[in-house]
Design a protein around this motif. Structure first.
Motif, mmCIF file in Angstrom:
data_model
loop_
_atom_site.group_PDB
_atom_site.id
_atom_site.type_symbol
_atom_site.label_atom_id
_atom_site.label_comp_id
_atom_site.label_asym_id
_atom_site.label_seq_id
_atom_site.Cartn_x
_atom_site.Cartn_y
_atom_site.Cartn_z
ATOM 1 N N ASN A 160 45.807 -8.474 40.893
ATOM 2 C CA ASN A 160 44.777 -9.312 40.376
ATOM 3 C C ASN A 160 44.422 -10.556 41.178
ATOM 4 N N ILE A 161 43.044 -11.040 41.290
ATOM 5 C CA ILE A 161 42.766 -12.329 42.014
ATOM 6 C C ILE A 161 41.917 -13.194 40.885
ATOM 7 N N PRO A 162 42.272 -14.352 40.701
ATOM 8 C CA PRO A 162 41.802 -15.233 39.808
ATOM 9 C C PRO A 162 40.487 -15.523 40.299
ATOM 10 N N LEU A 163 39.454 -15.568 39.345
ATOM 11 C CA LEU A 163 38.080 -16.063 39.506
ATOM 12 C C LEU A 163 37.714 -17.491 39.194
ATOM 13 N N ALA A 164 37.909 -17.802 37.895
ATOM 14 C CA ALA A 164 37.745 -19.071 36.943
ATOM 15 C C ALA A 164 38.635 -18.999 35.686
ATOM 16 N N GLU A 165 38.861 -20.214 35.354
ATOM 17 C CA GLU A 165 39.528 -20.482 34.069
ATOM 18 C C GLU A 165 38.870 -21.732 33.350
ATOM 19 N N ILE A 166 39.017 -21.691 31.937
ATOM 20 C CA ILE A 166 38.898 -22.702 31.163
ATOM 21 C C ILE A 166 40.268 -22.692 30.563
ATOM 22 N N PRO A 167 41.059 -23.630 30.988
ATOM 23 C CA PRO A 167 42.465 -23.496 30.431
ATOM 24 C C PRO A 167 42.533 -23.449 28.885
ATOM 25 N N GLY A 168 43.488 -22.454 28.683
ATOM 26 C CA GLY A 168 43.881 -22.158 27.306
ATOM 27 C C GLY A 168 42.602 -21.503 26.357
ATOM 28 N N ARG A 169 41.296 -21.194 27.044
ATOM 29 C CA ARG A 169 40.341 -20.726 26.460
ATOM 30 C C ARG A 169 40.003 -19.233 27.067
ATOM 31 N N VAL A 170 39.564 -19.340 28.293
ATOM 32 C CA VAL A 170 38.999 -18.192 29.018
ATOM 33 C C VAL A 170 39.558 -18.063 30.534
ATOM 34 N N SER A 171 39.855 -16.927 30.749
ATOM 35 C CA SER A 171 40.341 -16.782 32.200
ATOM 36 C C SER A 171 39.743 -15.321 32.651
ATOM 37 N N THR A 172 38.985 -15.628 33.825
ATOM 38 C CA THR A 172 38.140 -14.421 34.371
ATOM 39 C C THR A 172 38.995 -14.145 35.835
ATOM 40 N N GLY A 173 39.352 -12.860 36.152
ATOM 41 C CA GLY A 173 39.951 -12.160 37.134
ATOM 42 C C GLY A 173 39.331 -11.061 37.868
ATOM 43 N N LEU A 174 39.366 -10.755 38.888
ATOM 44 C CA LEU A 174 39.105 -9.482 39.762
ATOM 45 C C LEU A 174 40.338 -8.657 39.984
ATOM 46 N N SER A 175 40.198 -7.291 39.219
ATOM 47 C CA SER A 175 41.501 -6.437 39.214
ATOM 48 C C SER A 175 41.022 -5.533 40.398
ATOM 49 N N LEU A 176 42.090 -4.933 41.238
ATOM 50 C CA LEU A 176 41.869 -4.025 41.955
ATOM 51 C C LEU A 176 43.032 -2.833 41.894
ATOM 52 N N LEU A 177 42.509 -1.849 41.786
ATOM 53 C CA LEU A 177 43.368 -0.633 41.236
ATOM 54 C C LEU A 177 43.742 0.279 42.392
ATOM 55 N N ARG A 178 44.854 0.856 42.617
ATOM 56 C CA ARG A 178 45.146 1.978 43.869
ATOM 57 C C ARG A 178 45.821 3.224 43.022
ATOM 58 N N ALA A 179 45.709 4.342 43.294
ATOM 59 C CA ALA A 179 46.259 5.726 42.705
ATOM 60 C C ALA A 179 47.629 5.909 43.432
ATOM 61 N N ASP A 180 47.423 5.969 44.852
ATOM 62 C CA ASP A 180 48.595 6.321 45.604
ATOM 63 C C ASP A 180 49.843 5.439 46.130
ATOM 64 N N ARG A 181 49.400 3.979 46.165
ATOM 65 C CA ARG A 181 50.340 3.153 46.606
ATOM 66 C C ARG A 181 50.287 1.725 45.884
ATOM 67 N N ASP A 182 51.152 1.050 46.146
ATOM 68 C CA ASP A 182 51.252 -0.476 45.608
ATOM 69 C C ASP A 182 50.447 -1.215 46.461
ATOM 70 N N PHE A 183 50.022 -2.328 46.284
ATOM 71 C CA PHE A 183 49.467 -3.492 47.118
ATOM 72 C C PHE A 183 50.523 -4.193 48.101
ATOM 73 N N SER A 184 50.436 -4.244 49.427
ATOM 74 C CA SER A 184 51.486 -4.592 50.116
ATOM 75 C C SER A 184 51.365 -6.267 50.197
ATOM 76 N N ASP A 185 52.418 -6.697 51.021
ATOM 77 C CA ASP A 185 52.647 -8.381 50.829
ATOM 78 C C ASP A 185 51.372 -8.643 51.757
ATOM 79 N N GLN A 186 50.958 -7.849 52.757
ATOM 80 C CA GLN A 186 49.813 -8.361 53.634
ATOM 81 C C GLN A 186 48.537 -8.469 52.645
ATOM 82 N N ASP A 187 48.463 -7.425 51.757
ATOM 83 C CA ASP A 187 47.381 -7.286 50.822
ATOM 84 C C ASP A 187 47.389 -8.499 49.923
ATOM 85 N N LEU A 188 48.473 -8.850 49.580
ATOM 86 C CA LEU A 188 48.734 -10.230 48.695
ATOM 87 C C LEU A 188 48.196 -11.452 49.550
ATOM 88 N N ASP A 189 48.666 -11.478 50.635
ATOM 89 C CA ASP A 189 48.187 -12.603 51.631
ATOM 90 C C ASP A 189 46.794 -12.796 51.764
#
Length: 204
Positions: A149-178
């Motif tokens: 998940n990568i956050p996009l915007a927040e209205i604290p306590g009310r709304v939170s928008t994020g960008l979700s990336l999904l993979r089938a074959d493997r988890d995201f690496s530390d470099q992906d997180l970087d």
């Protein structure tokens, strides 16, 4: 454990260690920013962002922009790619209530009010994640359940928008997180730009 860079390198970054990001990723971020800031329709922007992040930056199987209404404990799809996933959950559709309630990301947002950049396995172990109904639903309906998940915007306590990336074959690496951490401010800036576009100067 990561190795720290030498003192000379630290001196050029204010003695703050910066995540390692491939030069190619920086090039793609800049190209994406050029296209996005020239666009005017939010739906066009998020489709471009999802396409670029899904294919070029992360090699993900699914990319989606999701808005979470914290007070209502509900989620809405803003964008979803590619088409098989988009047909399952088209733009503007409500997220299944059980999926929202059972997902570790949603639980984190509801309890803390924050939506940080992270993998689902940064919140729970892979074994715990596989035991959830949210994992089973995503595997069946999206064909992928390794989740970043990568956050996009927040209205604290009310709304939170994020960008979700999904993979089938493997988890995201530390470099992906970087890479995700480095691109997060750019995406947040894009979100602010969409919600508060610059006004054109008055004509004389």
């Amino acid at each position: 454990m990561r190795k720290r860079r030498g003192p000379l390198a630290d001196a050029f970054t204010g003695c703050v260690w910066m995540p390692r990001v491939p030069a190619r990723a920086y090039d793609q971020m800049l190209q994406l920013a050029e296209v996005v800031f020239a666009a005017h329709q939010p739906e066009d922007v998020w489709r471009l962002v999802c396409q670029e992040l899904q294919v070029s930056l992360f090699g993900a199987d699914v990319a989606a922009v999701i808005e979470i209404n914290i007070a209502a404990r509900a989620g809405t799809v803003i964008e979803m790619l590619p088409d098989p996933a988009a047909l399952t959950m088209p733009r503007g559709s409500a997220m299944p209530g059980d999926l929202v309630a059972d997902h570790p990301f949603s639980h984190h947002v509801f309890t803390t009010g924050t939506h940080p950049t992270m993998r689902v396995t940064d919140l729970v172990s892979s074994r715990e994640w596989r035991r959830t109904g949210a994992h089973a639903w995503m595997r069946e309906m999206m064909g992928a359940a390794n989740h970043l998940n990568i956050p996009l915007a927040e209205i604290p306590g009310r709304v939170s928008t994020g960008l979700s990336l999904l993979r089938a074959d493997r988890d995201f690496s530390d470099q992906d997180l970087d890479v995700a951490n480095r691109i997060a401010p750019l995406l947040a800036g894009m979100s602010r730009h969409l919600h508060h576009p610059a006004r054109e100067p008055p004509r004389n």
